[in-house]
Design a protein around this motif. Structure first.
Motif, PDB file in Angstrom:
ATOM      1  N   ARG A   1       0.844  -1.197   0.000  1.00 41.60           N
ATOM      2  CA  ARG A   1       0.000   0.000   0.000  1.00 41.60           C
ATOM      3  C   ARG A   1       0.881   1.249   0.000  1.00 41.60           C
ATOM      4  NH1 ARG A   1      -1.669  -0.536   4.554  1.00 41.60           N
ATOM      5  NH2 ARG A   1      -0.562   1.158   5.577  1.00 41.60           N
ATOM      6  N   VAL A   2       0.587   2.144  -0.890  1.00 36.83           N
ATOM      7  CA  VAL A   2       1.337   3.402  -0.983  1.00 36.83           C
ATOM      8  C   VAL A   2       0.339   4.552  -0.893  1.00 36.83           C
ATOM      9  CG1 VAL A   2       2.900   4.812  -2.367  1.00 36.83           C
ATOM     10  CG2 VAL A   2       3.086   2.317  -2.443  1.00 36.83           C
ATOM     11  N   ASP A   3       0.525   5.406   0.117  1.00 32.95           N
ATOM     12  CA  ASP A   3      -0.368   6.553   0.272  1.00 32.95           C
ATOM     13  C   ASP A   3      -0.185   7.524  -0.890  1.00 32.95           C
ATOM     14  OD1 ASP A   3      -1.245   5.466   2.637  1.00 32.95           O
ATOM     15  OD2 ASP A   3       0.154   6.618   3.881  1.00 32.95           O
ATOM     16  N   GLU A   4      -1.290   8.105  -1.295  1.00 30.29           N
ATOM     17  CA  GLU A   4      -1.232   9.064  -2.396  1.00 30.29           C
ATOM     18  C   GLU A   4      -0.389  10.277  -1.991  1.00 30.29           C
ATOM     19  OE1 GLU A   4      -4.316  11.451  -5.375  1.00 30.29           O
ATOM     20  OE2 GLU A   4      -5.071  10.190  -3.746  1.00 30.29           O
ATOM     21  N   GLY A   5       0.544  10.622  -2.809  1.00 27.56           N
ATOM     22  CA  GLY A   5       1.416  11.755  -2.517  1.00 27.56           C
ATOM     23  C   GLY A   5       2.608  11.411  -1.651  1.00 27.56           C
ATOM     24  N   PHE A   6       2.828  10.114  -1.384  1.00 32.21           N
ATOM     25  CA  PHE A   6       3.952   9.720  -0.533  1.00 32.21           C
ATOM     26  C   PHE A   6       5.287  10.122  -1.162  1.00 32.21           C
ATOM     27  CE2 PHE A   6       7.221   6.401   0.006  1.00 32.21           C
ATOM     28  CZ  PHE A   6       7.542   6.618   1.342  1.00 32.21           C
ATOM     29  N   VAL A   7       5.470   9.750  -2.410  1.00 32.05           N
ATOM     30  CA  VAL A   7       6.736  10.054  -3.083  1.00 32.05           C
ATOM     31  C   VAL A   7       6.924  11.561  -3.223  1.00 32.05           C
ATOM     32  CG1 VAL A   7       8.087   9.690  -5.175  1.00 32.05           C
ATOM     33  CG2 VAL A   7       6.639   7.850  -4.306  1.00 32.05           C
ATOM     34  N   ASP A   8       5.850  12.283  -3.516  1.00 36.28           N
ATOM     35  CA  ASP A   8       5.948  13.748  -3.657  1.00 36.28           C
ATOM     36  C   ASP A   8       6.357  14.388  -2.331  1.00 36.28           C
ATOM     37  OD1 ASP A   8       5.231  13.603  -6.305  1.00 36.28           O
ATOM     38  OD2 ASP A   8       3.084  13.831  -5.883  1.00 36.28           O
ATOM     39  N   ASN A   9       5.811  13.876  -1.218  1.00 35.48           N
ATOM     40  CA  ASN A   9       6.176  14.420   0.093  1.00 35.48           C
ATOM     41  C   ASN A   9       7.651  14.165   0.405  1.00 35.48           C
ATOM     42  OD1 ASN A   9       3.576  15.370   0.631  1.00 35.48           O
ATOM     43  ND2 ASN A   9       2.937  13.431   1.565  1.00 35.48           N
ATOM     44  N   VAL A  10       8.114  12.975   0.059  1.00 36.95           N
ATOM     45  CA  VAL A  10       9.520  12.654   0.301  1.00 36.95           C
ATOM     46  C   VAL A  10      10.418  13.563  -0.536  1.00 36.95           C
ATOM     47  CG1 VAL A  10      11.297  10.871   0.099  1.00 36.95           C
ATOM     48  CG2 VAL A  10       9.029  10.265   0.958  1.00 36.95           C
ATOM     49  N   LYS A  11      10.058  13.747  -1.794  1.00 32.41           N
ATOM     50  CA  LYS A  11      10.864  14.603  -2.673  1.00 32.41           C
ATOM     51  C   LYS A  11      10.886  16.045  -2.172  1.00 32.41           C
ATOM     52  CE  LYS A  11       8.745  13.567  -6.500  1.00 32.41           C
ATOM     53  NZ  LYS A  11       8.406  13.532  -7.942  1.00 32.41           N
ATOM     54  N   ASP A  12       9.746  16.538  -1.704  1.00 30.79           N
ATOM     55  CA  ASP A  12       9.698  17.915  -1.191  1.00 30.79           C
ATOM     56  C   ASP A  12      10.587  18.079   0.040  1.00 30.79           C
ATOM     57  OD1 ASP A  12       7.957  18.575  -3.191  1.00 30.79           O
ATOM     58  OD2 ASP A  12       6.153  18.315  -1.963  1.00 30.79           O
ATOM     59  N   MET A  13      10.551  17.109   0.957  1.00 30.20           N
ATOM     60  CA  MET A  13      11.386  17.179   2.158  1.00 30.20           C
ATOM     61  C   MET A  13      12.863  17.144   1.796  1.00 30.20           C
ATOM     62  SD  MET A  13       9.323  14.671   4.802  1.00 30.20           S
ATOM     63  CE  MET A  13       7.610  14.966   5.216  1.00 30.20           C
TER      64      MET A  13
ATOM     65  N   GLU B   1       9.788   0.603  -9.028  1.00 35.63           N
ATOM     66  CA  GLU B   1      10.794   1.071  -9.970  1.00 35.63           C
ATOM     67  C   GLU B   1      10.480   2.483 -10.480  1.00 35.63           C
ATOM     68  OE1 GLU B   1      10.877  -1.870 -12.983  1.00 35.63           O
ATOM     69  OE2 GLU B   1      12.090  -3.302 -11.816  1.00 35.63           O
ATOM     70  N   MET B   2       9.221   2.764 -10.727  1.00 38.60           N
ATOM     71  CA  MET B   2       8.828   4.095 -11.182  1.00 38.60           C
ATOM     72  C   MET B   2       9.084   5.139 -10.096  1.00 38.60           C
ATOM     73  SD  MET B   2       5.266   3.108 -13.156  1.00 38.60           S
ATOM     74  CE  MET B   2       4.842   4.823 -13.390  1.00 38.60           C
ATOM     75  N   ASN B   3       8.714   4.806  -8.857  1.00 39.99           N
ATOM     76  CA  ASN B   3       8.930   5.742  -7.748  1.00 39.99           C
ATOM     77  C   ASN B   3      10.417   5.968  -7.494  1.00 39.99           C
ATOM     78  OD1 ASN B   3       6.149   5.931  -7.360  1.00 39.99           O
ATOM     79  ND2 ASN B   3       6.121   4.330  -5.800  1.00 39.99           N
ATOM     80  N   ALA B   4      11.209   4.897  -7.593  1.00 37.79           N
ATOM     81  CA  ALA B   4      12.649   5.031  -7.388  1.00 37.79           C
ATOM     82  C   ALA B   4      13.277   5.900  -8.465  1.00 37.79           C
ATOM     83  CB  ALA B   4      13.299   3.655  -7.363  1.00 37.79           C
ATOM     84  N   PHE B   5      12.800   5.755  -9.702  1.00 36.29           N
ATOM     85  CA  PHE B   5      13.323   6.583 -10.798  1.00 36.29           C
ATOM     86  C   PHE B   5      13.022   8.057 -10.560  1.00 36.29           C
ATOM     87  CE2 PHE B   5      12.622   8.692 -14.882  1.00 36.29           C
ATOM     88  CZ  PHE B   5      13.872   8.532 -15.457  1.00 36.29           C
ATOM     89  N   GLU B   6      11.808   8.363 -10.105  1.00 32.68           N
ATOM     90  CA  GLU B   6      11.459   9.755  -9.815  1.00 32.68           C
ATOM     91  C   GLU B   6      12.316  10.309  -8.677  1.00 32.68           C
ATOM     92  OE1 GLU B   6       7.341   9.911  -8.966  1.00 32.68           O
ATOM     93  OE2 GLU B   6       6.697   9.193 -10.939  1.00 32.68           O
ATOM     94  N   PHE B   7      12.565   9.488  -7.671  1.00 34.20           N
ATOM     95  CA  PHE B   7      13.362   9.929  -6.528  1.00 34.20           C
ATOM     96  C   PHE B   7      14.802  10.199  -6.943  1.00 34.20           C
ATOM     97  CE2 PHE B   7      16.113   8.807  -2.907  1.00 34.20           C
ATOM     98  CZ  PHE B   7      15.690   9.763  -1.993  1.00 34.20           C
ATOM     99  N   LEU B   8      15.389   9.289  -7.713  1.00 34.58           N
ATOM    100  CA  LEU B   8      16.770   9.483  -8.169  1.00 34.58           C
ATOM    101  C   LEU B   8      16.879  10.677  -9.108  1.00 34.58           C
ATOM    102  CD1 LEU B   8      17.795   5.766  -8.819  1.00 34.58           C
ATOM    103  CD2 LEU B   8      18.531   7.224  -6.928  1.00 34.58           C
TER     104      LEU B   8
END
Length: 235
Positions: free
Chosen positions: A66-78, A215-222
């Motif tokens: 389960r991945v909360d909506e906006g989780f990756v965006d919040n991590v990137k912003d921080m 893999e998609m989330n990791a690519f956005e983070f990197l």
């Protein structure tokens, strides 16, 4: 009139008794299982084991992926704001596979991008291993259950012809009566095998879907981590 009706009611029963026609019997599931013989015991064990693994893995995979909506965006912003500790704590509080992967990745910020990417791959493989735990047993059950059913049928057929050789009485009723009972094991084994096979592939599809999303989330983070480096090089 009453005396005439009583014999009339008894006529149908006496006629059926005279013709020797027995009332039709319906097959009950419990009776069929009991007639299957001792082979039905390991097949039943495999059946309950398959159901347990399917339901247990289903709820675990659904909860851990389960991945909360906006989780990756919040991590990137921080990360972009320099709140590395907050981002790491935020990932840890997710208590999911994605959260643990990003927690390790955020903790490696400052190292070369290739090392961070390697960390994501390593932790991702560990999390996939946790999700796929015990799923291999479903493949084993899918292969063993039908074979056990065939073993029960073959052993039953051997027993039928052995009894015929002793009694020297070849009767269609004897052969058919014993054969349908022994075919029960083949049917039960195939049913258990289909359940295990279907459950394995459905769970595997859930894991593959999670892998693609990770893999998609990791690519956005990197990609976010590489942007500051590129801007510095441009200067």
């Amino acid at each position: 009139m009453i005396l005439l009706q009583v014999p009339a009611l008894d006529t149908a029963a006496s006629a059926s008794a005279a013709t020797g026609v027995a009332p039709q019997q319906s097959l009950q599931l419990i009776d069929l299982v009991a007639k299957g013989g001792w082979v039905m015991i390991p097949i039943a064990i495999l059946f309950f084991a398959a159901l347990y693994i399917i339901f247990e893995r289903f709820f675990v995979i659904r909860a851990q992926t389960r991945v909360d909506e906006g989780f990756v965006d919040n991590v990137k912003d921080m990360v972009l704001q320099g709140n590395i500790k907050s981002a790491e704590s935020f990932c840890r509080n997710q208590k999911t596979s994605v959260g643990r992967v990003f927690e390790k990745a955020v903790g490696r910020i400052g190292a070369p991008i290739r090392e961070i990417e390697s960390t994501i791959e390593t932790v991702g493989q560990i999390e996939l291993g946790r999700l796929e735990r015990n799923m291999g047993y479903l493949g084993v059950i899918a292969g063993i259950a039908p074979m056990l059913g065939f073993i029960g049928t073959i052993s039953g057929i051997i027993r039928i012809f052995y009894d015929i050789s002793l009694s020297d009485n070849i009767s269609v009723g004897i052969i058919a009566g014993g054969l349908y009972e022994k075919m029960i094991t083949s049917g039960a084994g195939l049913i258990v095998g289909v359940i295990a096979y279907t459950g394995y592939h459905l769970l595997n599809m859930m894991v593959e879907k999670f892998t693609l999303r990770l893999e998609m989330n990791a690519f956005e983070f990197l990609e976010v981590l590489q942007k500051p480096t590129e801007s510095v090089r441009a200067r």
